[in-house]
Design a protein around this motif. Structure first.
Motif, PDB file in Angstrom:
ATOM      1  N   SER A  36       7.984   0.058  -1.748  1.00 19.85           N
ATOM      2  CA  SER A  36       6.710  -0.342  -1.120  1.00 19.85           C
ATOM      3  C   SER A  36       5.871   0.890  -0.876  1.00 19.85           C
ATOM      4  CB  SER A  36       6.967  -1.104   0.181  1.00 19.85           C
ATOM      5  OG  SER A  36       7.762  -0.350   1.057  1.00 19.85           O
ATOM      6  N   CYS A  37       4.575   0.729  -0.981  1.00 20.30           N
ATOM      7  CA  CYS A  37       3.685   1.876  -0.827  1.00 20.30           C
ATOM      8  C   CYS A  37       3.413   2.129   0.661  1.00 20.30           C
ATOM      9  CB  CYS A  37       2.396   1.655  -1.604  1.00 20.30           C
ATOM     10  SG  CYS A  37       1.240   0.528  -0.802  1.00 20.30           S
ATOM     11  N   PRO A  38       2.941   3.307   0.995  1.00 24.76           N
ATOM     12  CA  PRO A  38       2.718   3.611   2.420  1.00 24.76           C
ATOM     13  C   PRO A  38       1.467   2.939   2.986  1.00 24.76           C
ATOM     14  CG  PRO A  38       2.061   5.465   1.075  1.00 24.76           C
ATOM     15  CD  PRO A  38       2.687   4.479   0.141  1.00 24.76           C
ATOM     16  N   THR A  39       0.699   2.292   2.124  1.00 23.18           N
ATOM     17  CA  THR A  39      -0.627   1.710   2.418  1.00 23.18           C
ATOM     18  C   THR A  39      -1.638   2.819   2.698  1.00 23.18           C
ATOM     19  OG1 THR A  39      -0.624   1.395   4.821  1.00 23.18           O
ATOM     20  CG2 THR A  39       0.498  -0.311   3.509  1.00 23.18           C
ATOM     21  N   CYS A  40      -2.890   2.483   2.543  1.00 14.78           N
ATOM     22  CA  CYS A  40      -3.970   3.437   2.823  1.00 14.78           C
ATOM     23  C   CYS A  40      -5.245   2.630   3.028  1.00 14.78           C
ATOM     24  CB  CYS A  40      -4.127   4.442   1.673  1.00 14.78           C
ATOM     25  SG  CYS A  40      -4.792   3.695   0.177  1.00 14.78           S
ATOM     26  N   GLY A  41      -6.368   3.303   3.063  1.00 17.45           N
ATOM     27  CA  GLY A  41      -7.638   2.632   3.345  1.00 17.45           C
ATOM     28  C   GLY A  41      -8.044   1.610   2.296  1.00 17.45           C
ATOM     29  N   GLY A  45       0.295  -2.380  -2.115  1.00 19.56           N
ATOM     30  CA  GLY A  45      -0.916  -2.697  -1.363  1.00 19.56           C
ATOM     31  C   GLY A  45      -2.184  -2.932  -2.147  1.00 19.56           C
ATOM     32  N   CYS A  46      -2.307  -2.392  -3.357  1.00 21.53           N
ATOM     33  CA  CYS A  46      -3.574  -2.594  -4.078  1.00 21.53           C
ATOM     34  C   CYS A  46      -3.392  -2.350  -5.570  1.00 21.53           C
ATOM     35  CB  CYS A  46      -4.678  -1.695  -3.505  1.00 21.53           C
ATOM     36  SG  CYS A  46      -4.657  -0.024  -4.164  1.00 21.53           S
ATOM     37  N   GLU A  47      -4.520  -2.393  -6.270  1.00 20.47           N
ATOM     38  CA  GLU A  47      -4.469  -2.326  -7.736  1.00 20.47           C
ATOM     39  C   GLU A  47      -4.310  -0.905  -8.287  1.00 20.47           C
ATOM     40  OE1 GLU A  47      -6.877  -3.201  -5.827  1.00 20.47           O
ATOM     41  OE2 GLU A  47      -8.818  -2.359  -6.424  1.00 20.47           O
TER      42      GLU A  47
HETATM   43  S1  SF4 Z   1      -3.717   3.245  -3.235  1.00 20.55           S
HETATM   44 FE1  SF4 Z   1      -2.978   1.129  -3.141  1.00 20.55          FE
HETATM   45  S2  SF4 Z   1      -0.877   1.290  -3.839  1.00 20.55           S
HETATM   46 FE2  SF4 Z   1      -1.489   3.357  -3.216  1.00 20.55          FE
HETATM   47  S3  SF4 Z   1      -0.969   3.568  -1.054  1.00 20.55           S
HETATM   48 FE3  SF4 Z   1      -3.074   2.824  -1.114  1.00 20.55          FE
HETATM   49  S4  SF4 Z   1      -2.813   0.607  -0.974  1.00 20.55           S
HETATM   50 FE4  SF4 Z   1      -0.830   1.405  -1.588  1.00 20.55          FE
END
Ligand code: SF4
Length: 351
Positions: free
Chosen positions: A262-267, A297-299
């Motif tokens: 799982s990714c750490p998530t971000c903005g 979390g995202c693409e």
């Molecule tokens: S860019 Fe996307 S995949 Fe990478 S940490 Fe942020 S939300 Fe997760």
């Protein structure tokens, strides 16, 4: 490449000489409280613990040990300090292995009696050298519990046990200092062919203890050193088993169970995946299945990681794309992500 060591059998479990690295833990209930100790043993076993150690500090405990042993099918190790009579009685009580610290168990004649009885019962002994209880004269000569002092104590006690005819030995050489522990095991592994029990003693509370243990054991396992391990954490011993499994999985020494990527998530993350990833890991803590699940979390990195995993989810703004074995299955609504992942793992059969 794992270092070749002599094989030792503890109940139904082999350690050393290429056998899988086994996970141990130790109960922290009062041993004389038979019901509480049994409950904890069963919980540890369910969590994947393969060898369980129980403290035997007094006569009540040794009686309880016999009662506990008759009700469990996991190999049971008696941990005895200071009192050689208790070690002898623990053998009568059915211990599958005895852990002693020769530095505190008694005189040479008493150690000899324990060794000879263990040999006659076919029961192995762990020589558990610990920086907190080294022989006084070694501490004085070396100026403290140095790496040299730890290694010399272990080698000296191995020779002693061999003199008594005991060659079913497992050895540990623990310190609470990560670098010292690594150096001590590295040095000892060059001097002995007995299987090594890895551990960082008094590692600390769950978070910091996990990190320190992972660093120490990771470095050693990477070098092929270590045949069994115990992660010592101040907390529920079931957590120790989980951490030990994660260490072995990270080192490629264990594959069974779920691996959550799982990714750490971000903005960029529009859907809160933190509880989803945690719940998936918690829900399948004890699964017998072997698979990787990606919760992303995202693409940006989501589709790549989700495609590489056995099952994966790559979130968008209000929904996610579900992947299975590299193929897109369908879109999933935000509120259905967790139940979808749980269903996918539940029905996973590898095909
Ligand atoms: S860019 Fe996307 S995949 Fe990478 S940490 Fe942020 S939300 Fe997760």
């Amino acid at each position: 490449m794992r270092k070749t060591t002599r094989q030792v059998k503890i109940g139904s479990i082999n350690i050393g000489n290429g056998a899988p690295v086994t996970i141990q833990s130790m109960t922290n209930t009062r041993t004389s409280d038979i019901d509480a100790t049994l409950e904890q043993i069963w919980a540890l076993q369910q969590a994947g613990c393969e060898l369980i150690r129980v403290a035997v500090p007094d006569q009540q405990a040794v009686k309880a040990f016999a009662a506990i042993k008759s009700k469990v099918n996991v190999p049971l190790i008696a941990d005895v300090h200071f009192n050689p009579q208790l070690a002898l009685k623990a053998l009568d009580a059915g211990a599958d292995k005895i852990r002693i610290n020769p530095g505190n168990i008694g005189k040479r004649t008493e150690l000899e009696a324990i060794a000879k009885k263990a040999v006659s019962f076919g029961i192995p002994i762990r020589i558990g050298v610990n920086s907190g209880s080294l022989e006084k004269e070694l501490l004085k000569r070396e100026g403290g519990p140095t790496v040299n002092a730890l290694v010399e104590s272990a080698v000296r006690n191995i020779r002693l046990m061999e003199d008594f005819g005991c060659e079913q030995l497992v050895v540990s050489i623990k310190s609470s200092d990560v670098l010292k522990t690594i150096s001590a095991y590295e040095a000892l592994s060059k001097k002995t062919h007995y299987p090594l029990h890895l551990g960082l003693t008094e590692a600390g509370p769950i978070k910091s203890g996990t990190i320190k243990s992972s660093v120490a054991m990771g470095v050693l396992l990477y070098q092929g050193i270590g045949d069994t391990l115990r992660v010592s954490l101040t907390g529920d011993p079931v957590e120790e088993v989980f951490v030990a499994q994660q260490i072995l999985k990270a080192m490629g020494l264990k594959s069974k169970g779920i691996t959550v990527i799982s990714c750490p998530t971000c903005g960029r993350c529009a859907i809160d995946i933190v509880p989803i990833a945690q719940k998936v890991e918690d829900h399948f803590r004890y699964t017998e299945k072997t698979l990787t699940v990606a919760v992303m979390g995202c693409e940006v990195n989501g589709p790549g990681e989700a495609r590489e995993a056995d099952i994966g989810i790559a979130c968008g703004k209000t929904s996610a794309v579900l992947f299975k074995k590299g193929e897109v299955l369908r879109k999933v609504r935000q509120e259905d992500i967790l139940t979808t992942l749980i269903h996918q793992v539940d029905t996973w059969d590898g095909s």
